[in-house]
Design a protein around this motif. Sequence first.
Motif: not given
Lengths: 306, 402
Positions: A197-215
């Motif tokens: 619940e505390r997971l900052d979704l912006r970090l996930i977005e950042a990861s995607n922006d840096l071309y990391a695949n979902p896995m």
Amino acid sequence: MAIGAFSHGPTGTVVSAESQKKSRVAWFLLLPGIVYLLLFFLTPLFSLVLTSFKTAPPAAFIGEYVYAFRWENYVEVLGMYGEHSLRSFTYAAIATLIALAIGYPLAYFIGVRLRPYPLLQSLALVLVIAPFFISFLLRTVAWKQLLADQGWIVGTMKAFAILPPDAHITGTSISVIFGLAYNFIPFMTLPLYTSIERLDLRLIEASNDLYANPMTTFRKVTIPLTLPGIVSGTLLTFIPAAGDYVNASANFLGSTQTSMIGNVIESNFLVLQNYPHAASMSLILMGAILVLVSAYVFKSGTDDLL
Amino acid sequence: MTTKNLPEDPIVRELVIQARRAQMTRRALLGGAIGGASALALAACAPAGDGTLTAPEDMSATDKTVNWANWPLYLDEDDAGNHPTLDAFAASTGIAAKYIVDVDDNNSYFAKVKDQLALGQDVGADTVCLTEWMVSRWIRRGWTQKFNLDNMPNHANVVDTLLNPDFDLGRQSSLPWQGGFAGFVYNTDLVKTPVLTLDDLWREDLKGRVVVLSEMRDTLGVIMLGQGVDITKFTADEFYAALDTLTAKVSEGQIRNVKGNSYSEDLVNEDALAGIVWSGDITVLNGEAGYEKWKFVLPESGGTFWNDTFIIPIGSPRKTNAETLINWYYDPAIAAQVAAWVNYVTPVKGAFEEAVKIDPALAENQWIFPNADTLSQVHIFRSLSDAEESEFQAAFQGVVLG
């Protein structure tokens, strides 16, 4: 660390009367907890340790033991019940993994996907806790009926040839592990939810922006950030599951082939009245869990938990 | 404060009585309580002396109460939760009887009260009904009070077959409450060939669908009888031969489970189609089903017969009241009334004739009112010494725990 918070401060500093007073108040507030622990944890534990070293005097009545520092009790129970111990930890580990596999996506869905809908989120959480509204024993007995040979679940599985015609589920390892996983899923899901619940979704977005695949994102970002929840959830599931004696009991989902440490302790305490064996088995269970859990927490490196 | 208002717990009760005896000033009350607590604490620590326990003074003349500890669903009860025969006892004798459902298992009840008994203290029950093997253990240890038969004219009504057990010849300290049989059961809807012998129980069509009792004496008693052993005087070798059979049948998967009272759930959900079970439960299950869905049979080689039996614990200060209560239930008319409700075997002579008057069909039931022929087919497992009990139970639990 917690006790340190109540200490008199670093050496050399002038301790004001006010801080001393605060410290006394803090100790006073801790008193009920300390007394509680002394009375209901340390005293029984001490008694358990003493009992584990007792022996039956010559021509003793059943249930009559005297203190004798008989450490052989530990060797005997390990020899007699080693298989049951191994079975307990195996069942508990498998049940924990199943609970994690079910609990994580569930907690993720509630904590992330339902985040924009607080009402639905609360409702979903209530549903996770809902099984607690019914007694643990009743729920387990209900599963015993549902999984019965003549029940619709086994009937359907046999009709689709998933189960051989003469197979059954109740009284097997499958039903016991299923029962453990089922009963402890809320213990897994709730700590997972508080982390996710505390997971900052912006970090996930950042990861995607840096071309990391979902896995990769899941592996490198989501899991590390929710690791405290995973560790708490697995501990809250594994520890009670390893000592559980209800699911594996012949009266519930188990049989003579599925007895766990809890059943061995119960039998030694209540049927055989072999208190030294029961006590030494209890202490071995406590010790084994302590070692396993410490190693696990140390390995996973989640300081947040400690 | 009257006697009735005293707390139930014997230790607290003792404290209150001691405090009351003292002057009721605050200081005296406190002193009394501390004195009482110290006395009790010292008593709790005191050695047993020469090992002979003495019963406390009988207060029955002044304390018109009696506490009776028993198993669940073991006394007639109406919809309001009252016990008609017990209420009639109170009305007839003026003794207020308290019925406590406190026994769920012989061993766990024993574990709960044994330390107090060893010191001769009141365990909160003036009489308790336990299975005879446990009763024999209490008598062996001197933990019961001998009856005053002058208070129990109905003592003569105990059936002859139960008058002289090896642990209490002439029933000087114990009297049976209810009994029952262990034998075979099979589901008449799904098992078409009757199960009458031990070999029938090991048939291929019952593989994995057999349940047996976790009560060692009944399961191994029936197996030993099937192996031609006299269970009233078996040897250790004969015991272990039966245990080997049980172990083999469990590991082959012929026997699905070994369990206590909950075996009836396995019969109902049909996980088990046959097994070694208790007669009284089957009467109840068939009553619920509305027809004889489960057939209880005594094996051709014989079944076991057990009894739950009244005893008066050594620490009871109301012995005469307890004797009056036991005597009451040895009245044939009262015994028949109880038997009609609990569906177990009554040990009281003349109860059959009384039951015919209440319900002739019930009196026909061999599992409630067995005739001489039925009784000739059942046997009582012999008493075990403490050493045998420990050894045999440990071996049996080895099978139960897998």
